[in-house]
Write a protein that holds these residues in place. Structure first.
Motif, short mmCIF file in Angstrom:
data_model
loop_
_atom_site.label_atom_id
_atom_site.label_comp_id
_atom_site.label_asym_id
_atom_site.label_seq_id
_atom_site.Cartn_x
_atom_site.Cartn_y
_atom_site.Cartn_z
N ILE A 40 -22.14 18.40 -45.80
CA ILE A 40 -21.07 19.39 -45.98
C ILE A 40 -19.72 18.65 -46.04
O ILE A 40 -19.26 18.11 -45.04
N LEU A 41 -19.16 18.65 -47.22
CA LEU A 41 -17.89 17.94 -47.48
C LEU A 41 -16.72 18.68 -46.86
O LEU A 41 -16.79 19.90 -46.69
N LYS A 42 -15.57 18.00 -46.57
CA LYS A 42 -15.50 16.57 -46.76
C LYS A 42 -15.74 15.83 -45.44
O LYS A 42 -16.06 14.66 -45.42
N GLY A 43 -15.53 16.55 -44.34
CA GLY A 43 -15.47 15.89 -43.04
C GLY A 43 -16.67 15.07 -42.64
O GLY A 43 -16.56 14.09 -41.90
N ASP A 102 -16.93 24.44 -34.53
CA ASP A 102 -15.78 24.90 -33.76
C ASP A 102 -16.04 26.37 -33.43
O ASP A 102 -16.77 26.68 -32.47
N SER A 103 -15.50 27.31 -34.20
CA SER A 103 -15.78 28.73 -33.96
C SER A 103 -17.26 29.06 -34.21
O SER A 103 -17.79 30.02 -33.66
N GLY A 104 -17.88 28.27 -35.07
CA GLY A 104 -19.28 28.53 -35.44
C GLY A 104 -19.41 29.43 -36.65
O GLY A 104 -20.52 29.61 -37.18
N ASN A 105 -18.31 29.99 -37.11
CA ASN A 105 -18.36 30.95 -38.22
C ASN A 105 -18.92 30.32 -39.50
O ASN A 105 -19.78 30.90 -40.16
N THR A 106 -18.42 29.14 -39.84
CA THR A 106 -18.84 28.49 -41.08
C THR A 106 -20.35 28.21 -41.06
O THR A 106 -21.07 28.56 -41.99
C1 PRP Z 1 -14.69 21.99 -40.72
C2 PRP Z 1 -16.10 21.52 -40.38
C3 PRP Z 1 -16.90 22.79 -40.51
C4 PRP Z 1 -15.94 23.86 -40.08
C5 PRP Z 1 -16.19 24.17 -38.64
O1 PRP Z 1 -14.53 21.93 -42.10
O2 PRP Z 1 -16.55 20.51 -41.24
O3 PRP Z 1 -17.33 23.01 -41.83
O4 PRP Z 1 -14.61 23.33 -40.23
O5 PRP Z 1 -15.33 25.18 -38.20
P1 PRP Z 1 -15.86 26.55 -37.61
O6 PRP Z 1 -16.96 26.25 -36.66
O7 PRP Z 1 -14.64 27.12 -36.90
O8 PRP Z 1 -16.29 27.45 -38.73
P2 PRP Z 1 -13.11 22.12 -42.81
O9 PRP Z 1 -12.98 23.54 -43.28
O10 PRP Z 1 -12.02 21.59 -41.92
O11 PRP Z 1 -13.24 21.23 -44.12
P3 PRP Z 1 -13.28 19.64 -44.32
O12 PRP Z 1 -14.60 19.16 -43.72
O13 PRP Z 1 -13.26 19.46 -45.80
O14 PRP Z 1 -12.09 19.03 -43.62
#
Ligand code: PRP
Length: 178
Positions: A40-43, A102-106
């Motif tokens: 899962i990009l980019k992190g 983090d929140s877990g939503n994604t």
């Molecule tokens: C970050 C991380 C997850 C999401 C987690 O991605 O990689 O996908 O946030 O957050 P959540 O648990 O609150 O939903 P980000 O949107 O920062 O994108 P990036 O990886 O491209 O920086």
């Protein structure tokens, strides 16, 4: 240490040890069954690159980019698919590779979406988890480190697209974002 970093949360050595521990667990659990690694990009790019090279089963690799934040800084709860995999997930062992929950939503939305594509299983591997921030109940199958509710950057994680190239994970000084 970078001048914007308050303190180091995970050193290069600690990251490497966590990656090896997670890879060993995944190798044991899948017992040489093929795995489709969804990065899962980019992190997660550096974490995934290091982890996947320690996997010993046949691995297929693809990338997705999702966002639940849109243009605002707080989670909208709606996942936007910015890049999807074109691979057929039917019957596949899918391993989602993330940098942080983090929140877990994604991850909750993404996992639900992938499960609907008839995968044999959908497992989640994250380097970092901030359990104090959870809004949606989701637990990773493989977790590198539980961390406090601090703004972390480095080893792929960013603030405003910066600091991804730091080789360690550090807590960002408040002066940078306040
Ligand atoms: C970050 C991380 C997850 C999401 C987690 O991605 O990689 O996908 O946030 O957050 P959540 O648990 O609150 O939903 P980000 O949107 O920062 O994108 P990036 O990886 O491209 O920086």
């Amino acid at each position: 240490m970078h001048k914007d970093i308050k303190y180091e949360l995970m050193s290069k050595e600690e990251i490497a040890a966590a990656v090896s521990r997670l890879a060993a667990q995944i190798n044991k659990d899948f017992a040489n069954e093929p795995v489709l690694a969804l990065v899962i990009l980019k992190g997660s790019m550096f974490f995934a690159a290091d982890l996947i090279r320690e996997l010993t089963m046949p691995v297929t690799l693809d990338f997705m980019k999702v966002s639940s934040y849109g243009s605002s800084s707080s989670s909208s709860g709606k996942v936007q698919l910015q890049l999807d995999t074109m691979l057929d997930l039917t019957g596949q062992n899918v391993l989602i590779i993330e940098d942080i929950i983090d929140s877990g939503n994604t991850l909750y939305k993404l996992k639900t979406l992938l499960c609907e594509r008839n995968a044999k299983c959908v497992k989640l591997c994250t380097l970092l988890d901030k359990p104090d921030r959870r809004e949606t109940p989701i637990t990773a199958d493989y977790t590198g480190k539980l961390i406090p509710n601090e703004f972390v950057v480095g080893y792929g994680l960013d603030f405003a697209e910066r600091y991804r190239n730091l080789p360690y994970i550090g807590v960002l000084d408040e002066k940078v974002y306040s």
